[in-house]
Design an enzyme around this catalytic site. Sequence first.
Site, PDB file in Angstrom:
ATOM      1  N   HIS A 102      19.054  40.362 -24.394  1.00 24.09           N
ATOM      2  CA  HIS A 102      17.680  40.666 -23.966  1.00 24.09           C
ATOM      3  C   HIS A 102      17.463  41.817 -24.961  1.00 24.09           C
ATOM      4  O   HIS A 102      17.756  43.181 -24.699  1.00 24.09           O
ATOM      5  CB  HIS A 102      17.591  40.982 -22.734  1.00 24.09           C
ATOM      6  CG  HIS A 102      16.207  41.625 -22.395  1.00 24.09           C
ATOM      7  ND1 HIS A 102      15.376  41.384 -21.489  1.00 24.09           N
ATOM      8  CD2 HIS A 102      15.664  43.060 -22.527  1.00 24.09           C
ATOM      9  CE1 HIS A 102      14.184  42.069 -21.420  1.00 24.09           C
ATOM     10  NE2 HIS A 102      14.592  43.224 -21.985  1.00 24.09           N
ATOM     11  N   ASP A 145      12.402  31.211 -19.624  1.00 23.35           N
ATOM     12  CA  ASP A 145      12.200  32.565 -18.789  1.00 23.35           C
ATOM     13  C   ASP A 145      11.564  32.589 -17.840  1.00 23.35           C
ATOM     14  O   ASP A 145      10.965  33.682 -17.173  1.00 23.35           O
ATOM     15  CB  ASP A 145      11.769  33.689 -19.840  1.00 23.35           C
ATOM     16  CG  ASP A 145      12.447  34.968 -19.357  1.00 23.35           C
ATOM     17  OD1 ASP A 145      11.956  36.242 -19.839  1.00 23.35           O
ATOM     18  OD2 ASP A 145      12.902  35.382 -18.328  1.00 23.35           O
TER      19      ASP A 145
END
Lengths: 333, 178, 440
Positions: free
Chosen positions: C181, C310
């Site tokens: 991330h 996501d």
Amino acid sequence: MTKSSSKPKDSRAVVTAPPPASRLRGRHLLGIEELSPEEILLILDTAEAMREIAERPIKKVPTLRGRTVVNLFFEPSTRTRTSFEVAEKRLSADTLNVAIATSSVVKGETLVDTALNIEAMAPDMIVLRHASSGACHLLARVCRSRIINAGDGMHEHPTQALLDAFTIRHHKGRLSGLKVAIVGDLLHSRVLRSNVLLLTRLGAQVCVCGPPTMIPSGIERLGVRVTTRVDDAVEEADVIMLLRIQLERMQGAFFPSLREYFQVFGMTEARVRRARPDAIIMHPGPMNRGVEIASEVADGPYSVILEQVANGVAVRMAVLYLLAGGVDDEAAA
Amino acid sequence: MPVVMDADRIARTLTRIAHEIVERNRGLERLALVGIRSRGEHLAKRLADQLQAIDGRPVPTGALDITLYRDDLMRQPVGPQPLVRRTDVPFSIDDRVILLVDDVLYTGRTIRAALDALIDFGRPQSIQLVVLVDRGHRELPIKADYVGKNLPTSRRESVQVRLEEVDGHDEVVVEAEG
Amino acid sequence: MKRLLRGGRVLDPVNGIDGDCDVLIAADRIERVGRALPVENGVQVIEVPRGCVIVPGLIDMHVHLREPGQEHKETIATGTLAAVAGGFTAVACMPNTSPINDSAGITELMLRKAAEASLARVYPIGAVTRGSQGEQLADLAELHAAGCVAVSDDGRPVATALLMRRALEYTSMLDMPVIDHCEDPSLKADGVAHEGFHAATLGLRGIPGAAEEIMVARDVTLAGLTGGHVHIAHMSARGSLAAVRAGKARGVTVTCEVAPHHFTLTDEALRSPVQYDTNTKMNPPLREAADVEALLEGIGDGSVDAIATDHAPHHADEKLVEFDQAPFGIVGLETCVPLVFERLVHTGRIPLRRLVELLSVNPARILRRPGGSLAPGSTADITILAPEARITIRARELRSKSKNTPFDGWELRGVAAATIVGGRTVFTHPAVTGSEVFAS
């Protein structure tokens, strides 16, 4: 509405102001964003009439008798809250002050729950000040009462911009065509955003100035000139507006020190001399003397800072009156 | 659209009222005029001129905006909200004889609001009411002291007073409501 | 019982098939794919409705299933139901549960719950560091042995360059990617929206695209240094894509994914149609038009490897707060395929075969899992697509436990008509006429 005592002294283009609207379209006052130039003028004209009430022996009219206004302040504020309270009382409304100290560590009742609980007491209007941008938009979606934004995060502070415009108009007779310089922490200032929207909407030429670290992304798209040189900004200005620097900004490395800030951006007498001889100095308060403004300037003959405070009551009375009399059906929400 | 008073008639009526005022009050010493915005204000000014012509001295004159005192304000908003204008009474009304001036006396609610407003300004010795036209249909116990013309009307009619200062010419007409 | 899907268009890019074919399924395997297959006794024949396209099962390689610990938002049962409703036969779920999935025990719990639900396959992603605290590596080999397909500290970046280096070196022994991330914490700071005109005028603290780009550049460099495989999660900024392209050109093993909201919405969604809608708040944030255009180009030219949602469910109460207080994230499993069709396929940006690469072939390859292929002998994970079916997204009808989506009311064209996992039909879409033929 030109006062004969302050006719424009030069030939700069002056756009004739449109006639004021006959009422406000919206249920709420969430920001200048939603106001047309005609509605802004309606508020300013109504504030004129409200100002006279402060000069009477009995500073009260019965207009909002029986109405309840809740001042819901999540951020501490003496000045704005007192101003609203006086305005509400002068219109004979019942006021209820709710001050909430929030800690980001302690998660208490949500904003929505707090507001809904207050609504159970059936207020007519809620005046909200909150640290989060968009807080009043959230309440406007969830609550029945009319919402007046007394400052939401970094977003808008519409009554401040309105009282600033009222003050400028009182001195200059108009807003259109005036050169206004706004100097300070542009990035974090809701007063800046509201003022830029209002002044450009009424035809003023606005120049904003601040350290490069504090210039909001894309601000020039709002129709303002942007500079980091305060001497350029105030050149031939009719109005100089200073914004408050918060001391904690140094933690974010926005500028090295208050001392340096004052040297580079502070409004000193020398800088004021670059403006027009009849320029007025404004500040939404509270001031940091010796940071954004030199003491001599704050107390000097061009400063209208105290007038701004007095005008705040009249402008807020106008807003309360105009919103209270508005259309009540849900479709307008 | 019947014209019930023309310019000439209005002028003579105001002159007549001015003389009545002087007579009833035995002089103008403690008098002051307060006109109810907006046309009452102009009528008050005309009366002030007339009184000065008679008596020689200027009579203090003010204008009162009663919008914020109306009893129908926050109830059923019909049409645009009335615009609030400044009240301008640049003298003390304490211990004076106040002549409240309005163009048309109808239900009496406007006068009620004006009385409330005046009391907030001070304590006059007395208040007398001057109206150009009394069209009847009182809803409150209000009576005019000086009346230009008594004009019986039906509720469906409307009385329009037009004045030079505002409308370009003087006349009083009665219109049937559509 | 064997099942024969007859007369549909089969699109299997890896095996070079694109045309009308029959597919024979036996138990949990694909037995044969070919034209006009003979029908044996006892075979259930399913006449594939006109317009349907049979593709290898779709895989969403980035979802948050919230179990253990946050079951008020989603559970593995509801999450895998949402997955199959969206046409996905498998999902890879992130470790930022409560407790974090940094041990075999949590991994095994997730796999057990998935087996109980018996809907989509679940591939757990383990944490890179213990508790994802960014200090000490987790037991990566144990996680791998327990069933993790990758490691990530998602929600946060891998904290330091050194840790990232070590993680890449170590996982190369296990043939596992590190999924990062990417964001520089000091630049992201307390930002809540993309740093740009809209956040500036709405008074929202900004997160510049550079915050992501800087970390992507770091990770690409380290992947080059170590020979490991870094996969860039939820890529949103054009600068990040440029760094990925440059890395690939030099031979670095870097792959990347883009979420549908990042190629569908811009930061203008912060103010329109609703201002301060917390369903437009996610991290990384919705970016400006230039970023969206760059991502669309990258999706088209192959620089982007995968589309992953996501999927981040949050309870309605958590989202009904001030914008800067709301948690980041939106659900995505059930809106992905329609958005991919609407924005990428029907606009002509990508051919349908590229959809299969982005949503099946490449995710399988990146996660080193079977999938992305309908070759005989492969597991019968199959998605039946209906490219022309019109649907309206209705938040309250989503099968996910949470309904936090900005796409409520959107009318889209293209959806998964049916989902088959291991030969079993686990979902048929009620809005697609004729889809019920696929029911087991």
